[in-house]
Every structure is written in C-alpha cells, then in structure tokens.
Design an enzyme around this catalytic site. Sequence first.
Site, PDB file in Angstrom:
ATOM      1  N   ALA A 208       0.798  -1.227   0.000  1.00 45.81           N
ATOM      2  CA  ALA A 208       0.000   0.000   0.000  1.00 45.81           C
ATOM      3  C   ALA A 208       0.825   1.270   0.000  1.00 45.81           C
ATOM      4  CB  ALA A 208      -0.946  -0.002   1.202  1.00 45.81           C
ATOM      5  N   GLY A 212      -2.217   5.763  -1.816  1.00 41.83           N
ATOM      6  CA  GLY A 212      -2.953   6.433  -2.882  1.00 41.83           C
ATOM      7  C   GLY A 212      -4.021   5.550  -3.502  1.00 41.83           C
ATOM      8  N   LYS A 213      -3.655   4.335  -3.871  1.00 42.34           N
ATOM      9  CA  LYS A 213      -4.628   3.415  -4.462  1.00 42.34           C
ATOM     10  C   LYS A 213      -5.594   2.902  -3.404  1.00 42.34           C
ATOM     11  CE  LYS A 213      -1.642   1.993  -8.283  1.00 42.34           C
ATOM     12  NZ  LYS A 213      -0.448   2.768  -7.898  1.00 42.34           N
ATOM     13  N   CYS A 332       4.769   0.346 -11.603  1.00 37.25           N
ATOM     14  CA  CYS A 332       5.012   1.606 -12.323  1.00 37.25           C
ATOM     15  C   CYS A 332       6.351   1.468 -13.043  1.00 37.25           C
ATOM     16  CB  CYS A 332       4.994   2.801 -11.379  1.00 37.25           C
ATOM     17  SG  CYS A 332       6.079   2.653  -9.941  1.00 37.25           S
TER      18      CYS A 332
END
Length: 391
Positions: A208, A212-213, A332
């Site tokens: 986590a 943000g997600k 990412c």
Amino acid sequence: MTPSARVQAAVELLDAIIASARDGGPAADTLIARYFKERRYAGSRDRRAVRDHVYDAVRRVAERPDSGRAAMVGLARERVELAALFDGTTHGPAPISDGEAGAPAGVVPGWIEPLLAGPVEREALLGRAPVDLRVNRLKAEPGMVAPAYPQALRLPGLPDALRLPEGAPVEQSEPWKQGLVEVQDAGSQLISAACAVQPGMTVIDLCAGAGGKTLALAAAMAGKGTLIAADTIRSRLARLDPRAERAGATFIETLLLDQGHEANALESLAGRADVVLVDAPCSGTGTWRRNPEARWRLTPARLDRLVAEQARILDFAAPLLAPGGILVYATCALTDREGRDQVRAFLARHDGWTVERIEAPMGRAHGDGLLLTPGHDGTDGFYFARLRRAA
C-alpha cells in the site's frame, strides 16, 4: 545570489544527488530542501533558479555522471547563456576549458534500453507531468469540485479524474484541504478501477505504501466492507492515516508486515479476500517524468533483486484470494521483466488462474495485461494485469 553563484550551487547539489543515487541515499527533492534550509540567505528566486538548473541537468543525462560539474558543463555546452556564467567570479564556477568534457546527453541508460517494452516511446519518458486529481466519491461528486479548478480538463473514460497543468498548487486549494480530491495520476486511477471492488467486499492492498490506491479503493467501496492496507515500511504506511482521515475513509485497516515473514501475518486472511492488489516495488521506469534521477539509481543487480521480490510477493499473495477472487498485479515500470514476463511466470508457477481482459479508456494490450506509457497515454508508465482464481 548572483547568477554565477546559482550555477555553482547547482553543481554542489548535483554532486550530492550523484553520491546519493550511487549510495542509495535521499532523493533529489530532499537534498535540495536540506541545502536551502542551511542557506537562509537564498531568496525564492534563487531557489527556483537553482532548482531549474539542477533538474535541467538531471533530465538531460541518462547515465549517472562523474560529477555535478560534468553534468552542468554538458548542459552549458548546449546553452550559450549558461556557459557565460562559468566565469570564475567569487562564489561562481571556474571557466570551462576548451577540452573539458561535459556529461553526454541521453534519455535511457544504455544497459536498460533493450529491456524496455517495445511499444514504449523513449523520448516521452522525461516529459513534464501534469497534475491529475481524483474526486473523492466518499465526499463529493465531480460536478461539485470542477468549478474550483477552472483550468482542469476532464479525461474521457475516467469520470472522477481532473487534469491540471504541471505544478498546479493543489494542496493550497479548499477541495484538497476538505478531502474532496486526492492527487493521483490517471494511470494509477485506472489500476484502482481495474480492481472492480464493490461495497461489502474484503479487499487487500498488499503493497500500500502511503495509500494512494487504497484511498481510491475505499471510495469505490463506499466505506463499506473490509479494506486492509499492508506494507513492510512503517514510515510509508504511517502516512496513510492522516490521508484517510481527511478523505473520510476511516474504515481502512493498516497492517505492518515483517519483510520475509509476510505470510505469517497474513495467515488469518488466507482464502478470504475478494480482491488483492499487488502494486509491487519496481524499477520506477514509468515515473521518470517525476523522478528523473531514478535513472541514476537503477543498476542491473538492483533490477534482478526487484524482479525476484515481485515474484515472491505474488506467491504469498495468491493464497489470500477466495475461490473466484481477483488478483491485480501492477508496477510503475516499463521493463518486460517486471510486467509481461512476471505475469507469465506467475501463471506458469500457479495452476487454477485465468487472465481477465481489462476494458480501459487508454493503454495498449501487452502480453496478458495492459501497458500505459507517457507518450501514448499521457500518464505515468504502468503495466497491470487482472487474474482470477478458479472458483
């Protein structure tokens, strides 16, 4: 500060950034903040000019340079007005000699170039990134928030997204202070949407970070159900609590994991989760627009360690899913080793999993998942895939 002194300050900062990148130290922004905290005499214009010099030099050089001066000399070779500031004056840099070599320009470090996914547009990896917002459905609707940001663009297919120009001061705005919006790249919003969570589900965000997600998942769940944000780094996970409070997502549970022994802490959740998101630690090649010095930190050995860690996380994430549950894997990163190949290897190791097609307003199919790139989609670079456990 004189213009020449600003250039010398940039050289000193670049030396610190190069050393920190080599040794795994603080990020460039942290080093710049520390530098000026110790130099109160520097005004706002000085700080802005030095910062621009530093990041112009960082963006220009793909391979970690030998020194800050080499990085700045390379930039000065392309800018006559900058070269003139190497004048040898008090507090300024020494003149550039005729034979002095500057650091060569480049976008992608040579060793990682062949590892990037084929569709990635290399030149766009260092473009300026906009500021994307996600309207927090726990507190607001897009129509309530949009008037506060008259420059905002709506993004087709992402009803909660607003795009602002680079550097927009979002955290000074009232909607942000009230928790009506969160800063979240559009690509990250797409990954959260791909989880397809619903109110009442049991959902685990396994890597986590600062959440943000997690916050996007909380909004999609309408505050109902079980949402666990887990991570192995206490300082990052601690940043989620105040963000969740501001967003009205206080039902989120946090779980600090002991790296290497995660399965022990997660044992009680085995077979219970409807959705598990693995936003795995990665090379960050998709975020070079925001963190260009990350190119100087990445090495082949570090990439090897990251790929191994991603596989390990996927292996202890899989048993958490209930029959029929969804595992979303995301990075990412834009190397195939971390994306396409990682998913293929997982499917080869684990029976009883199928790939689900992801319907999204942007991105391109790549392997068993979806590839987002700055050049094609205007987002940070991501690879993500959705896998379903057999019922």
